[in-house]
Enzyme design. Structure first.
Site, PDB file in Angstrom:
ATOM      1  CD  GLN A  41      -2.941  -1.139   2.297  1.00 26.78           C
ATOM      2  OE1 GLN A  41      -3.273  -0.098   2.850  1.00 26.78           O
ATOM      3  NE2 GLN A  41      -3.372  -2.325   2.686  1.00 26.78           N
ATOM      4  CB  CYS A 159       0.244   6.176   5.815  1.00 26.25           C
ATOM      5  SG  CYS A 159       1.628   7.120   5.121  1.00 26.25           S
ATOM      6  CB  THR A 305       3.757   3.596   9.004  1.00 28.67           C
ATOM      7  OG1 THR A 305       4.734   3.306  10.030  1.00 28.67           O
ATOM      8  CG2 THR A 305       3.216   4.999   9.219  1.00 28.67           C
ATOM      9  CB  CYS A 339       5.741   9.344   7.859  1.00 33.28           C
ATOM     10  SG  CYS A 339       4.519  10.027   6.720  1.00 33.28           S
TER      11      CYS A 339
END
Length: 406
Positions: A41, A159, A305, A339
């Site tokens: 993803q 995220c 995440t 991130c």
């Protein structure tokens, strides 16, 4: 009867299964997962920027499912932790010595009125769905002038930087093609802060100024009229009042509200908010010692995440094996999350942090707030390798897990 049952065959489920098998082979492990495809993803934001093809982000589940587990193609329905059993959607009953709960979270598209009817058309898109991220890129390329709206719902979401990545990469393309001055860009954030770690906010604000987009806090998307291209937002004011406003758009990128899966939220395993109730350091359940959780379904207050899962998987593996063996040693998770903030095409701010916003960079010799082409290279070319051939294969590259004895 299984030694370990794992609920969910996403990054967390596959990663923790490999981490367990790496440390002790021969256990009878089941993974409960109904999906027949497995997606990487984090790459969908790059698909939406024309950098990747969506086909590069997916593998058949049969290809990534470990050979040493029994894959049960169903979904969990009811948990009976006092009886160490689970009833599945297909009405099978599984017994276990230990349980790992990691089915991810639920994207609540229906929470926004009119959204589901217009997704994928009328200029309405979202990078949170694999079939829609190519549509985002199509819209970005087509838009020459007009109004582009981008949204971010209330936390927690998977995220937390992804809503902003959509804005930055779109603006970067329009800037490069000299169209940005003709496009009015608005970012509507239901929260009150641009990013959860204050250290990174100044550099993000610099990019907001560069791209000239309008930032709206406490602004929550509640309705979409796709036919007439009108978005309705509820704005919360400091005095507690809520005022709604309608905004006409040419492009609307939506991040859906996110919540625990109902079969988790309505189970004995959940906390009051509906997430699996675990200790944030050991990732062990607060009431059921043989239950563990990691990934998006867990209550630990880390960023949701894939980077966090890489650090969580060895912790759960060590602690569940310690439990099954009656040992006292425990691994500790420090809340690490990563991130890669794609502030422009070709440059990334690599935000890595632990609990309480403490910076936790992998490359400690580099200032974390500086946008770098090196970070883009990592995101664009290396992280997929780390995911497919590292996390999902039990290779714990650049991971050091701290352990203690009770």
């Amino acid at each position: 009867m299984f030694d370990i049952v794992i609920i969910g065959g996403g990054a967390a489920g596959l990663g923790v299964a490999q981490a367990i098998n790496k440390r002790q082979k021969g256990l009878k492990i089941a993974i409960v997962e109904p999906a027949i495809q497995h997606f990487y993803q984090p790459a969908w934001t790059l698909v939406a920027a024309g950098e990747l093809n969506i086909k590069q982000t997916v593998q058949p589940m049969s290809k990534v499912m470990p050979s040493f587990v029994e894959w049960i193609q169903s979904a969990a329905k009811i948990f009976y932790p006092d009886k160490n059993s689970i009833t599945l959607e297909n009405l099978d009953i599984l017994q276990y010595r230990a349980l790992i709960v990691c089915p991810g979270l639920c994207l609540n598209w229906s929470a926004i009125e009119g959204l589901e009817e217009t997704l994928g058309k009328n200029g309405v898109t979202s990078n949170y769905r694999s079939d829609l991220s190519p549509y985002t890129w199509q819209l970005v390329q087509q838009l020459k002038s007009g109004v582009a709206l981008f949204t971010q719902p209330a936390m927690p979401i998977k995220c937390a930087g992804a809503p902003q990545k959509a804005v930055y990469l779109s603006c970067s393309h329009w800037e490069k093609n000299k169209k940005l001055h003709n496009i009015k860009v608005q970012f509507h954030n239901a929260g009150t802060a641009l990013f959860g770690v204050a250290y990174f906010i100044p550099i993000l604000k610099q990019y907001m100024d560069r791209y000239r987009f309008n930032l709206n806090f406490s602004s929550n998307l509640i309705k979409v009229d796709g036919t007439n291209k009108i978005a309705t937002f509820a704005h919360a004011h400091p005095d507690g009042s809520i005022v709604s406003s309608e905004i006409a758009f040419d492009m609307l990128h939506i991040v859906p509200p996110q919540c625990p899966h109902p079969f988790i939220a309505n189970s004995p395993l959940a906390n009051a908010a509906g997430w699996v109730d675990i200790d944030p350091y050991s990732l062990q359940h607060m009431r059921y010692a043989n239950v563990f959780s990691l990934g998006d379904a867990a209550s630990s207050p880390n960023a949701k995440t894939a980077a966090a899962i890489r650090k969580q998987a060895p912790v759960v593996a060590i602690n569940i094996l310690s439990y099954l063996s009656g040992l006292s040693n425990k691994a500790i998770y420090n809340g690490y999350g990563g991130c890669p903030l794609t502030v422009e095409n070709g440059k990334i701010v690599l935000a890595e942090f632990a609990y309480n916003g403490v910076l936790d960079p992998t490359f400690k010799f580099l200032a974390p707030h500086i946008p770098r082409r090196f970070n883009w290279f990592i995101k664009r070319h290396l992280l997929a390798i780390v995911y497919w051939h590292g996390l999902l294969r039990g290779r714990e590259w650049l991971i050091k897990t701290k352990t203690i004895n009770d």
